[in-house]
Motif scaffolding. Structure first.
Motif, short mmCIF file in Angstrom:
data_model
loop_
_atom_site.label_atom_id
_atom_site.label_comp_id
_atom_site.label_asym_id
_atom_site.label_seq_id
_atom_site.Cartn_x
_atom_site.Cartn_y
_atom_site.Cartn_z
N LEU A 61 -1.49 -7.09 -9.88
CA LEU A 61 -2.79 -6.45 -9.82
C LEU A 61 -2.59 -5.14 -9.10
O LEU A 61 -1.91 -5.09 -8.06
N MET A 62 -3.15 -4.08 -9.65
CA MET A 62 -2.99 -2.75 -9.04
C MET A 62 -4.35 -2.07 -8.96
O MET A 62 -5.23 -2.33 -9.79
N ALA A 63 -4.50 -1.22 -7.96
CA ALA A 63 -5.74 -0.45 -7.81
C ALA A 63 -5.44 0.86 -7.12
O ALA A 63 -4.43 1.00 -6.43
N GLN A 64 -6.33 1.79 -7.31
CA GLN A 64 -6.30 3.05 -6.58
C GLN A 64 -7.55 3.12 -5.73
O GLN A 64 -8.65 2.85 -6.21
N VAL A 65 -7.38 3.47 -4.45
CA VAL A 65 -8.50 3.56 -3.52
C VAL A 65 -8.63 5.01 -3.08
O VAL A 65 -7.74 5.53 -2.40
N PRO A 66 -9.71 5.68 -3.45
CA PRO A 66 -9.90 7.07 -3.01
C PRO A 66 -9.94 7.13 -1.48
O PRO A 66 -10.49 6.25 -0.82
N THR A 67 -9.37 8.18 -0.93
CA THR A 67 -9.30 8.30 0.53
C THR A 67 -10.44 9.11 1.13
O THR A 67 -10.61 9.11 2.34
N ASP A 68 -11.25 9.78 0.29
CA ASP A 68 -12.40 10.52 0.82
C ASP A 68 -13.37 9.55 1.50
O ASP A 68 -13.84 8.60 0.88
N LEU A 91 -12.78 7.31 3.61
CA LEU A 91 -12.22 5.99 3.85
C LEU A 91 -11.95 5.79 5.34
O LEU A 91 -11.13 6.48 5.92
N ASP A 92 -12.69 4.87 5.94
CA ASP A 92 -12.45 4.53 7.34
C ASP A 92 -11.88 3.11 7.41
O ASP A 92 -11.68 2.47 6.38
N THR A 93 -11.63 2.63 8.59
CA THR A 93 -11.01 1.31 8.77
C THR A 93 -11.86 0.20 8.16
O THR A 93 -11.35 -0.69 7.47
N ILE A 153 0.87 -1.17 0.00
CA ILE A 153 0.00 0.00 0.00
C ILE A 153 0.90 1.22 0.00
O ILE A 153 1.79 1.35 0.84
N ASP A 154 0.68 2.11 -0.95
CA ASP A 154 1.46 3.34 -1.05
C ASP A 154 0.52 4.54 -1.00
O ASP A 154 -0.56 4.52 -1.59
N TRP A 155 0.96 5.57 -0.32
CA TRP A 155 0.16 6.79 -0.19
C TRP A 155 1.10 7.97 -0.08
O TRP A 155 1.93 8.04 0.83
N THR A 156 0.97 8.92 -1.00
CA THR A 156 1.89 10.05 -1.00
C THR A 156 1.39 11.23 -0.19
O THR A 156 2.16 11.85 0.52
N ASP A 157 0.09 11.55 -0.30
CA ASP A 157 -0.45 12.64 0.53
C ASP A 157 -1.97 12.55 0.57
O ASP A 157 -2.57 11.73 -0.11
N ALA A 158 -2.58 13.41 1.36
CA ALA A 158 -4.02 13.36 1.60
C ALA A 158 -4.86 13.59 0.35
O ALA A 158 -6.02 13.20 0.31
#
Length: 144
Positions: free
Chosen positions: A102-109, A111-113, A46-51
């Motif tokens: 396999l790759m995906a992007q998950v929007p963070t708006d 997004l809870d646990t 899981i990679d995340w660069t910023d909000a």
């Protein structure tokens, strides 16, 4: 007369995950990268660069068997063409001779646990199914 291929194959070593076989551990590799380890042994990055950016999920599907790469790469291209229906899931290759990913992007708006867990489980179900397909005898028959 040829015998038709079997319509059912017993599940191999990598069953599709459910709530009982969800992630076992989360490891922070650095401030913007984590590894999620599932009970099956599958590890997702899981990679995340910023909000303002979505989470990036990456998981290995496996290495196509020699001689069967063309069928798997064609299947991956067809799958990628369905991007509007697959929720941003796509398949790529790690390098010229590497594993399919396999790759995906998950929007963070919003997004809870619970939602993140749901997305990770969905991602692992799809990755596991593709992983089965990489070694499935029916894929080999497509090239023959």
């Amino acid at each position: 007369m040829d015998t038709p291929p079997p319509t059912h194959h017993p599940p191999p070593h990598d069953p599709l995950p459910d709530q009982a076989t969800a992630n076992q551990a989360v490891h922070g590799d650095d401030a913007a990268s984590w590894s999620v380890v599932f009970a099956s042994g599958a590890v997702h990055q899981i990679d995340w660069t910023d909000a303002d950016t979505p989470l990036g999920l990456t998981g290995s599907i496996g290495l196509p068997a020699p001689g069967h790469e063309l069928a798997m790469l064609n299947a991956a291209l067809l799958y990628n063409a369905l991007w509007a229906s697959t929720g941003s899931l796509r398949i790529a290759r790690d390098d010229a001779d590497g594993d399919l990913l396999l790759m995906a992007q998950v929007p963070t708006d919003g997004l809870d646990t619970a939602r993140l867990r749901e997305r990770l489980l969905h991602f692992e179900r799809i990755r596991s199914a593709w992983s089965l397909a990489v070694g499935h005898p029916a894929i080999r028959r497509l090239e023959e």
